[in-house]
Scaffold this motif. Structure first.
Motif, mmCIF file in Angstrom:
data_model
loop_
_atom_site.group_PDB
_atom_site.id
_atom_site.type_symbol
_atom_site.label_atom_id
_atom_site.label_comp_id
_atom_site.label_asym_id
_atom_site.label_seq_id
_atom_site.Cartn_x
_atom_site.Cartn_y
_atom_site.Cartn_z
ATOM 1 N N ASP A 131 -9.856 -0.743 1.801
ATOM 2 C CA ASP A 131 -9.376 -0.777 0.253
ATOM 3 C C ASP A 131 -8.238 -2.140 0.472
ATOM 4 O OD1 ASP A 131 -10.724 1.287 -0.960
ATOM 5 O OD2 ASP A 131 -9.254 2.739 0.034
ATOM 6 N N VAL A 132 -7.577 -2.245 1.527
ATOM 7 C CA VAL A 132 -6.458 -3.178 1.634
ATOM 8 C C VAL A 132 -6.958 -4.303 2.161
ATOM 9 C CG1 VAL A 132 -4.150 -3.382 2.647
ATOM 10 C CG2 VAL A 132 -4.848 -1.207 1.982
ATOM 11 N N LEU A 145 -0.760 -1.374 -4.107
ATOM 12 C CA LEU A 145 -2.201 -0.787 -3.781
ATOM 13 C C LEU A 145 -2.158 0.489 -3.604
ATOM 14 C CD1 LEU A 145 -3.729 -3.677 -1.439
ATOM 15 C CD2 LEU A 145 -4.122 -3.252 -4.008
ATOM 16 N N ASP A 146 -1.795 1.460 -4.508
ATOM 17 C CA ASP A 146 -1.332 2.754 -4.432
ATOM 18 C C ASP A 146 -2.097 3.714 -5.070
ATOM 19 O OD1 ASP A 146 -0.704 2.357 -6.915
ATOM 20 O OD2 ASP A 146 1.469 1.900 -6.530
ATOM 21 N N GLY A 147 -3.308 3.820 -5.427
ATOM 22 C CA GLY A 147 -4.004 4.616 -6.314
ATOM 23 C C GLY A 147 -3.282 5.313 -7.508
ATOM 24 N N ASN A 156 -6.256 9.323 -0.664
ATOM 25 C CA ASN A 156 -5.674 8.135 0.219
ATOM 26 C C ASN A 156 -6.312 6.785 0.321
ATOM 27 O OD1 ASN A 156 -3.797 10.258 0.933
ATOM 28 N ND2 ASN A 156 -4.785 10.872 2.829
ATOM 29 N N GLY A 157 -5.576 5.915 0.736
ATOM 30 C CA GLY A 157 -6.573 4.680 0.806
ATOM 31 C C GLY A 157 -7.095 4.533 2.396
ATOM 32 N N GLN A 158 -8.229 3.448 2.363
ATOM 33 C CA GLN A 158 -8.614 3.295 3.585
ATOM 34 C C GLN A 158 -8.531 1.889 3.895
ATOM 35 O OE1 GLN A 158 -10.420 5.436 5.283
ATOM 36 N NE2 GLN A 158 -9.511 6.990 3.926
ATOM 37 N N VAL A 206 -2.172 4.738 3.510
ATOM 38 C CA VAL A 206 -3.412 4.120 4.061
ATOM 39 C C VAL A 206 -3.961 5.081 5.407
ATOM 40 C CG1 VAL A 206 -4.859 2.345 4.583
ATOM 41 C CG2 VAL A 206 -3.083 2.294 2.677
ATOM 42 N N HIS A 208 -1.676 10.617 -4.897
ATOM 43 C CA HIS A 208 -2.227 9.133 -5.666
ATOM 44 C C HIS A 208 -2.944 9.901 -6.612
ATOM 45 C CE1 HIS A 208 -1.972 8.492 -1.128
ATOM 46 N NE2 HIS A 208 -1.545 7.585 -1.492
ATOM 47 N N PRO A 256 0.830 -1.401 0.066
ATOM 48 C CA PRO A 256 0.026 0.058 -0.017
ATOM 49 C C PRO A 256 0.728 1.265 0.074
ATOM 50 C CG PRO A 256 -0.596 -1.526 1.687
ATOM 51 C CD PRO A 256 0.829 -2.141 1.570
ATOM 52 N N ASN A 265 -3.777 13.097 -0.313
ATOM 53 C CA ASN A 265 -4.646 12.842 -1.515
ATOM 54 C C ASN A 265 -4.120 13.081 -2.804
ATOM 55 O OD1 ASN A 265 -6.641 11.764 0.321
ATOM 56 N ND2 ASN A 265 -7.325 14.074 0.720
#
Length: 256
Positions: free
Chosen positions: A224-225, A247-249, A219-221, A189, A214, A186, A211
């Motif tokens: 998501d992961v 997993l990095d947008g 950002n990830g939540q 996150v 990405h 990630p 934000n």
């Protein structure tokens, strides 16, 4: 249900990504054993995840010690009958310049990230073999793939790179035993890890500034992961092993 009759261990399962993954595994029918250092937090998390207590158990302890991994695996076997899935999600993170790192810093990253992953897998794999196979999913990091100037993190990145390398080596060695091993990597996150080195006010101001880091715009939540961890652990990913999935947008696509 994807995991009906399955038993999952999550090292680093008391908050953030680990807690979100535990919830999704339970929702999909699994029995879950979570680990963390703080017993009070584990008790609280376990109650939130399953108030009945029928589908959750916990073991408090330092995952860098092999004895903790042995206790964790024993809890899963004694309580729920075996192990099908192992998630290594432990981590610490504090941006620090390379020359500012102290010996204890490097040891801490290696202990929490690398030793914990090594020992839990070493103890869990024999139990997975008894069940005819299983899946291991490790939480790696984008910082082990790509350096980020704004957040110097050499010790963290080196330890996570070790986790990535361990993922690939275990995947090759135990493919014959029907044990798949993958990792997720990630970017930013939004988890409680940032509260370990920033105040709540600093977190609320700083995280939104990432934000636009990405390309996808946020950002990830933890969820998501967690969704990807659950997928990689499931039979839907039965032909995937030895992979480190960003997993990095889109962040590493931009950085490259």
């Amino acid at each position: 249900m994807l995991f009906k009759g399955k038993v999952v261990i999550i090292a680093g399962g008391s908050s953030g990504i680990g807690e979100a993954a535990a919830k999704q595994f339970i929702d999909e029918g699994a029995k879950v054993v979570i680990n963390g250092r703080r017993e009070n937090l584990l008790v609280e998390t376990a109650k939130q995840l399953d108030p009945t207590g029928e589908n959750i158990a916990y073991v408090a302890g330092d995952i860098s010690m092999k004895s903790t991994s042995e206790e964790l695996v024993k809890k899963a076997v004694d309580t729920f009958g075996g192990i099908d899935v192992l998630v290594s999600n432990t981590g610490i993170f504090k941006p620090t310049g390379f020359l500012d790192h102290k010996e204890e810093d490097l040891n801490s990253y290696i202990d929490v990230i690398l030793k914990g992953t090594f020992y839990t897998a070493q103890v869990a794999i024999p139990e997975m073999k008894k069940r005819g196979g299983g899946a291991i999913v490790n939480t790696g990091s984008m910082w082990a793939i790509q350096a980020v100037e704004a957040t110097p993190s050499t010790a963290y990145s080196a330890a996570m790179a070790g986790r990535h390398a361990l993922t690939k080596n275990l995947a090759v060695e135990f493919a014959k035993d029907n044990i798949r091993v993958n990792a997720v990597a990630p970017a930013v996150v939004e988890t409680p890890i940032y509260n370990s080195f920033m105040t709540e006010e600093e977190v609320s101001k700083t995280l939104p500034s990432f934000n636009e880091f990405h390309p996808i715009g946020r950002n990830g939540q933890p969820s998501d992961v967690a969704e990807t961890i659950v997928f990689l652990a499931s039979d839907k990913a039965s032909w995937i092993t030895g992979q480190v999935l960003p997993l990095d947008g889109g962040a590493t696509s931009r950085l490259r």
